[in-house]
Design a protein around this motif. Structure first.
Motif, PDB file in Angstrom:
ATOM      1  N   VAL A   5       7.492 -68.994  20.785  1.00 23.34           N
ATOM      2  CA  VAL A   5       6.460 -68.163  20.182  1.00 23.34           C
ATOM      3  C   VAL A   5       7.062 -66.830  19.733  1.00 23.34           C
ATOM      4  CG1 VAL A   5       4.353 -66.860  20.685  1.00 23.34           C
ATOM      5  CG2 VAL A   5       4.582 -69.210  21.506  1.00 23.34           C
ATOM      6  N   GLU A   6       6.764 -66.469  18.491  1.00 25.74           N
ATOM      7  CA  GLU A   6       7.170 -65.161  17.963  1.00 25.74           C
ATOM      8  C   GLU A   6       5.981 -64.369  17.435  1.00 25.74           C
ATOM      9  OE1 GLU A   6      10.239 -65.669  15.043  1.00 25.74           O
ATOM     10  OE2 GLU A   6      11.549 -66.743  16.434  1.00 25.74           O
ATOM     11  N   THR A   7       5.002 -65.079  16.834  1.00 24.84           N
ATOM     12  CA  THR A   7       3.858 -64.408  16.226  1.00 24.84           C
ATOM     13  C   THR A   7       2.559 -64.846  16.901  1.00 24.84           C
ATOM     14  OG1 THR A   7       3.681 -66.135  14.549  1.00 24.84           O
ATOM     15  CG2 THR A   7       4.996 -64.188  13.987  1.00 24.84           C
ATOM     16  N   ILE A   8       1.656 -63.896  17.076  1.00 22.72           N
ATOM     17  CA  ILE A   8       0.402 -64.132  17.789  1.00 22.72           C
ATOM     18  C   ILE A   8      -0.749 -63.524  17.000  1.00 22.72           C
ATOM     19  CG2 ILE A   8      -0.905 -63.629  19.900  1.00 22.72           C
ATOM     20  CD1 ILE A   8       1.848 -63.379  21.334  1.00 22.72           C
ATOM     21  N   LEU A   9      -1.852 -64.274  16.914  1.00 14.69           N
ATOM     22  CA  LEU A   9      -3.099 -63.722  16.389  1.00 14.69           C
ATOM     23  C   LEU A   9      -4.075 -63.638  17.553  1.00 14.69           C
ATOM     24  CD1 LEU A   9      -4.867 -62.667  14.100  1.00 14.69           C
ATOM     25  CD2 LEU A   9      -5.551 -65.034  13.643  1.00 14.69           C
ATOM     26  N   LEU A  10      -4.565 -62.444  17.810  1.00 16.14           N
ATOM     27  CA  LEU A  10      -5.523 -62.187  18.880  1.00 16.14           C
ATOM     28  C   LEU A  10      -6.898 -61.988  18.262  1.00 16.14           C
ATOM     29  CD1 LEU A  10      -6.403 -61.380  21.775  1.00 16.14           C
ATOM     30  CD2 LEU A  10      -5.495 -59.094  21.290  1.00 16.14           C
ATOM     31  N   ILE A  11      -7.856 -62.814  18.680  1.00 12.99           N
ATOM     32  CA  ILE A  11      -9.241 -62.691  18.217  1.00 12.99           C
ATOM     33  C   ILE A  11     -10.070 -62.240  19.416  1.00 12.99           C
ATOM     34  CG2 ILE A  11     -11.209 -63.863  17.167  1.00 12.99           C
ATOM     35  CD1 ILE A  11      -9.143 -65.981  16.136  1.00 12.99           C
ATOM     36  N   GLU A  12     -10.410 -60.963  19.434  1.00 11.71           N
ATOM     37  CA  GLU A  12     -11.076 -60.355  20.602  1.00 11.71           C
ATOM     38  C   GLU A  12     -11.979 -59.218  20.132  1.00 11.71           C
ATOM     39  OE1 GLU A  12     -12.684 -59.427  23.716  1.00 11.71           O
ATOM     40  OE2 GLU A  12     -11.097 -60.869  24.212  1.00 11.71           O
ATOM     41  N   ASP A  13     -13.252 -59.261  20.540  1.00 15.09           N
ATOM     42  CA  ASP A  13     -14.190 -58.219  20.127  1.00 15.09           C
ATOM     43  C   ASP A  13     -14.210 -57.017  21.066  1.00 15.09           C
ATOM     44  OD1 ASP A  13     -15.414 -59.747  22.142  1.00 15.09           O
ATOM     45  OD2 ASP A  13     -17.420 -59.367  21.373  1.00 15.09           O
TER      46      ASP A  13
END
Length: 137
Positions: A5-13
């Motif tokens: 893993v190198e890139t992460i998308l965080l979906i958090e309100d």
């Protein structure tokens, strides 16, 4: 050949949690993009992230918002998409429900949609770091 893993998308309100996770993961060398909802996330999915951290349910004033992260899992695992198919999806929720003989668990729902792992909130950042560090695709 395995990839890490190198890139992460965080979906958090939750702004505080999102900021903490982004800071902690960036310190480890990951590139972390953050969005607050599923609508904003859909515009970034073609960036081919290695990992997604997704808050399943977004709630305001005790009401479920229709733009929770649970909507994103299906988009990520979409069969005809050439990107994100092997990405790690970690679902996070404060509304974790254990399954019984008459109900399904939150984890079962997330995994049916395509999540690899479901974690209860409050989130242990060390556990997330460990999961991500060990993931190979």
């Amino acid at each position: 050949m395995t990839n890490k893993v190198e890139t992460i998308l965080l979906i958090e309100d939750d702004y505080q949690l999102a900021t903490e996770l982004q800071s902690e993961l960036s310190t480890e060398g990951y590139k972390v993009d953050v969005v607050a909802n599923s609508s904003d996330a859909k515009f970034l999915l073609s960036n081919n992230y290695d990992c997604f951290l997704i808050d399943l349910f977004h709630i305001k004033d005790n009401q479920f918002l229709p733009d929770g992260g649970i909507r994103s899992i299906g988009r990520i695992r979409k069969r005809n998409a050439s990107y994100n198919k092997k990405s790690l999806i970690i679902a996070m929720t404060g509304l974790f429900r254990e399954g019984t003989s008459r109900t399904v668990s939150t984890e079962d729902i997330a995994q049916t949609l395509g999540a690899d792992i479901t974690l209860k909130k409050p989130i242990d950042v060390r556990k997330i770091k460990d999961i991500i560090a060990k993931w190979e695709f």
